[in-house]
Design a protein around this motif. Structure first.
Motif, mmCIF file in Angstrom:
data_model
loop_
_atom_site.group_PDB
_atom_site.id
_atom_site.type_symbol
_atom_site.label_atom_id
_atom_site.label_comp_id
_atom_site.label_asym_id
_atom_site.label_seq_id
_atom_site.Cartn_x
_atom_site.Cartn_y
_atom_site.Cartn_z
ATOM 1 N N LYS A 239 -3.954 -4.066 4.259
ATOM 2 C CA LYS A 239 -3.338 -4.407 5.548
ATOM 3 C C LYS A 239 -3.202 -3.177 6.436
ATOM 4 O O LYS A 239 -3.524 -3.213 7.631
ATOM 5 C CB LYS A 239 -1.962 -5.041 5.316
ATOM 6 C CG LYS A 239 -1.264 -5.483 6.597
ATOM 7 C CD LYS A 239 0.028 -6.234 6.282
ATOM 8 C CE LYS A 239 0.689 -6.749 7.565
ATOM 9 N NZ LYS A 239 1.911 -7.536 7.274
ATOM 10 N N GLU B 192 -2.870 -5.544 -1.519
ATOM 11 C CA GLU B 192 -2.694 -6.277 -0.261
ATOM 12 C C GLU B 192 -2.120 -5.387 0.833
ATOM 13 O O GLU B 192 -2.566 -5.428 1.988
ATOM 14 C CB GLU B 192 -1.779 -7.488 -0.496
ATOM 15 C CG GLU B 192 -2.395 -8.568 -1.372
ATOM 16 C CD GLU B 192 -1.407 -9.639 -1.777
ATOM 17 O OE1 GLU B 192 -1.836 -10.663 -2.332
ATOM 18 O OE2 GLU B 192 -0.184 -9.441 -1.553
ATOM 19 N N GLU B 193 -1.130 -4.564 0.470
ATOM 20 C CA GLU B 193 -0.473 -3.723 1.473
ATOM 21 C C GLU B 193 -1.373 -2.572 1.923
ATOM 22 O O GLU B 193 -1.375 -2.206 3.097
ATOM 23 C CB GLU B 193 0.857 -3.217 0.906
ATOM 24 C CG GLU B 193 1.884 -4.333 0.771
ATOM 25 C CD GLU B 193 2.960 -4.072 -0.257
ATOM 26 O OE1 GLU B 193 3.187 -2.882 -0.582
ATOM 27 O OE2 GLU B 193 3.550 -5.047 -0.760
ATOM 28 N N TRP C 81 7.064 -3.745 9.304
ATOM 29 C CA TRP C 81 5.702 -3.773 9.824
ATOM 30 C C TRP C 81 5.637 -3.485 11.313
ATOM 31 O O TRP C 81 4.746 -2.755 11.784
ATOM 32 C CB TRP C 81 5.026 -5.107 9.514
ATOM 33 C CG TRP C 81 3.618 -5.147 10.028
ATOM 34 C CD1 TRP C 81 3.121 -5.898 11.046
ATOM 35 C CD2 TRP C 81 2.528 -4.350 9.562
ATOM 36 N NE1 TRP C 81 1.788 -5.635 11.245
ATOM 37 C CE2 TRP C 81 1.397 -4.685 10.342
ATOM 38 C CE3 TRP C 81 2.390 -3.383 8.566
ATOM 39 C CZ2 TRP C 81 0.152 -4.083 10.151
ATOM 40 C CZ3 TRP C 81 1.147 -2.789 8.383
ATOM 41 C CH2 TRP C 81 0.053 -3.141 9.166
#
Length: 605
Positions: A279, A275-276, A234
């Protein structure tokens, strides 16, 4: 980028001498491995590939025709279809596909089992609902790279309007001396939440640097900023996004050509993918606030990976991928007007007027990716997208608009279904004067390829630019590209590629990577402009000058240490040349033409 099904090996050809005996013997052994009294129980565990296939796997030949794998696939899928008609269950069909995966992909059984588990419901649905499905048709997609073809198949075509009389077409604008528009091209992030610093970066799996894995030596430890066989941690995602804002002046637009999800696709799911994706898009919205951003889908975004369901599947079906279109529609409403979102919710594609006179078309050409199993059900212009594309381009032509097209998979990719790529190429040629920029991702290479006039095999009529990748997978330095666009004609004037060297960055993990400009295309290749005519000349020069091909290869691979150490021999040079002049997989005329020029200019021994 990397899809995972049956084959990533270099193909070979089947000679006439092996034509029939081995096929019938293999089919007999295969059928004997299935208990006729119990279609669930098998003894496939002891079944081995035919000798001809084992020899070919051990020493693959140049791809010129169908490989023997096509026949093996044909036999195995035929047995699977027949067994299913006799009410065979999931266990038997799964075992057949796991066996194929292990033979052809040479993957570990654990991977093959998880991959088949994720896709078996789709295959069973197709077997049950398309009784006319032929095993050979199935293998056309599964072994597309190996040029498997179905002699009974009829290719579909897209109807194109005749070229209009010039007086009925709005006048094209002239170029300007005003400051060019700046467009950022960002692609293939492949964020990996399971990346762990210090984990094993030298593994035998598809994706390394995973949590809990231990390296054998310190040299195999996953670096802070990433490692060449791995996806992106990340903090490295954050770094590239902040770099493109802090290092440069603002942009007029950003083109993002897809792929957010990691390559360990057998470990993905709808919940984690959602979710990814959220994000990453939330980070886009924070970092690129106020800048027009135009995204496309990548083939890794859905679950199972690469699957974009047929129109015939209702949205409520557990096999439907409507959820990914709904997610994109909600995520992209920050950047797109309501009318554009209508087709996003339908199929992940859209069009929007970026500026007066400049129209953007975003395609979801992942539907034509040959690992999309729904092609087996119906491959005829999935979602009606190419027909829609022609309608939009025809309207733009009449209005005098210029068009940029963004999509994830290059039309010349070996896993882009040849029929789709062939029809797309026809569309590009017909509207070459309207389409002034094409931008792709997926391959993780930083390069371009050209479209030719079908009546003149040496005349380039259009160019597609491939963006590279923000991920290091596999063996790449991260990059982004900045395009200069004429503010009146919207032609591409130049572009530059920015990278950092991963080995260098990992030596000082407490400091951000040192980004630098690797090259700009005009200076690198001595181009007076990026007009198609100048690429016609460049293709000739590259075919005659191996040093120019070596430079192209170096920039294409972004000076990644492992690739540079390996070098690029004559075979590599020819593959590089052929990639640039091929627009759909299986079309070899231009490759042969430029190969002849290349060979005729080699020094005599």
């Amino acid at each position: 980028m990397r899809a995972v099904l049956f084959l990533l090996l270099i193909g070979g050809c089947l000679t006439e001498n092996h034509a029939d005996n081995w096929k019938s013997e293999f089919r007999r052994d295969l059928e004997a491995s299935i208990d006729p009294n119990n279609r669930q129980a098998t003894s496939l565990g002891g079944l081995a590939p035919p000798d001809i296939v084992q020899r070919w796997l051990a020493s693959p030949k140049e791809e010129t025709d169908e490989s023997p794998l096509c026949e093996v696939c044909d036999a195995m899928v035929d047995v699977a279809i027949t067994a299913r008609k006799r009410r065979a269950g999931e266990e038997l069909i799964s075992e057949i596909f796991v066996k194929m995966c292990k033979w052809f992909e040479l993957e570990k059984e654990s991977f093959c089992e998880s991959y088949v588990k994720n896709n078996i419901d789709i295959w069973l649905h197709i077997f049950d609902n398309k009784p006319a499905l032929r095993s050979r048709t199935f293998c056309v997609y599964a072994l597309h790279k190996h040029r498997c073809r179905d002699p009974e198949r009829m290719d579909w075509t897209i109807e194109l309007p005749p070229k209009p009389v010039s007086k009925n077409v709005a006048h094209s604008p002239a170029s300007t001396t005003e400051a060019p528009l700046k467009i950022l091209h960002l692609t293939d992030i492949h964020y990996d939440p399971d990346y762990e610093i210090g984990s094993n970066a030298n593994c035998n799996d598809m994706l390394c640097c995973q949590k809990g894995t231990k390296p054998n030596t310190s040299a195999d430890e996953a670096g802070y900023w990433g490692s060449y066989p791995c996806d992106t941690p990340w903090h490295a995602v954050e770094d590239v996004l902040h770099q493109v804002i802090e290092k440069h002046t603002t942009y007029d637009a950003i083109y993002f050509t897809g792929d957010i999800i990691k390559h360990s696709e057998w470990l993905t799911g709808i919940k984690t993918n959602t979710e990814e994706i959220i994000k990453v898009f939330d980070e886009f919205k924070a970092v690129f606030k106020g800048i027009p951003l135009f995204p496309t889908l990548g083939n890794h975004e859905p679950f199972p990976s690469h699957q974009f369901s047929s129109d015939s599947i209702g949205a409520s079906s557990n096999l439907s991928t409507q959820w990914i279109y709904d997610l994109m529609g909600k995520s992209w409403e920050t950047w797109l007007p309501e009318d554009a979102l209508q087709t996003v919710f339908k199929g992940g594609y859209y069009t929007v007027l970026v500026k007066p006179g400049l129209r953007l078309i975003a395609l979801n050409n992942n539907v034509a990716y040959t690992y999309n199993n729904w092609l087996y059900f119906d491959d005829n212009d999935p979602l009606g997208q190419l027909k829609w594309l022609v309608e939009v381009l025809t309207e733009s032509e009449a209005k005098g608009e210029k068009v940029h097209i963004i999509s994830h998979v290059p039309s010349n990719d070996m896993f882009c279904f040849y029929n789709w790529g062939k029809e797309y190429t026809r569309i590009v040629e017909r509207f070459a004067h309207v389409i002034v920029g094409q931008f792709n991702g997926h391959s993780h290479d930083d390069d371009f390829f050209v479209y030719f006039n079908s009546q003149n095999h040496s005349e380039v009529v259009n160019v597609a630019y491939v963006g590279g990748s923000a991920t290091t997978y596999t063996n790449s330095n991260p990059n982004y590209k900045i395009f200069d666009i004429d503010s009146n004609t919207y032609n591409v004037l130049n572009y530059e590629t920015w990278i950092y060297n991963l080995t260098e960055a990992n030596l000082t993990p407490k400091n951000p990577p040192r980004w630098y400009k690797l090259y700009d295309i005009k200076s690198a290749y001595g181009l007076p402009s990026l007009n198609p005519a100048d690429f016609t000349d460049l293709m000739e020069r590259m075919a005659k000058d191996p040093e120019l091909l070596q430079k192209f290869h170096r920039y294409k691979k972004r000076e990644a240490d492992q690739i540079m150490a390996k070098g690029c021999n004559r075979k590599c040079e020819l593959e590089t040349m052929c990639y640039m002049v091929t627009t759909w997989f299986g079309e070899d005329d231009h490759c042969k033409h430029y190969t002849e020029i290349y060979n005729s200019n080699l020094p005599e021994n």
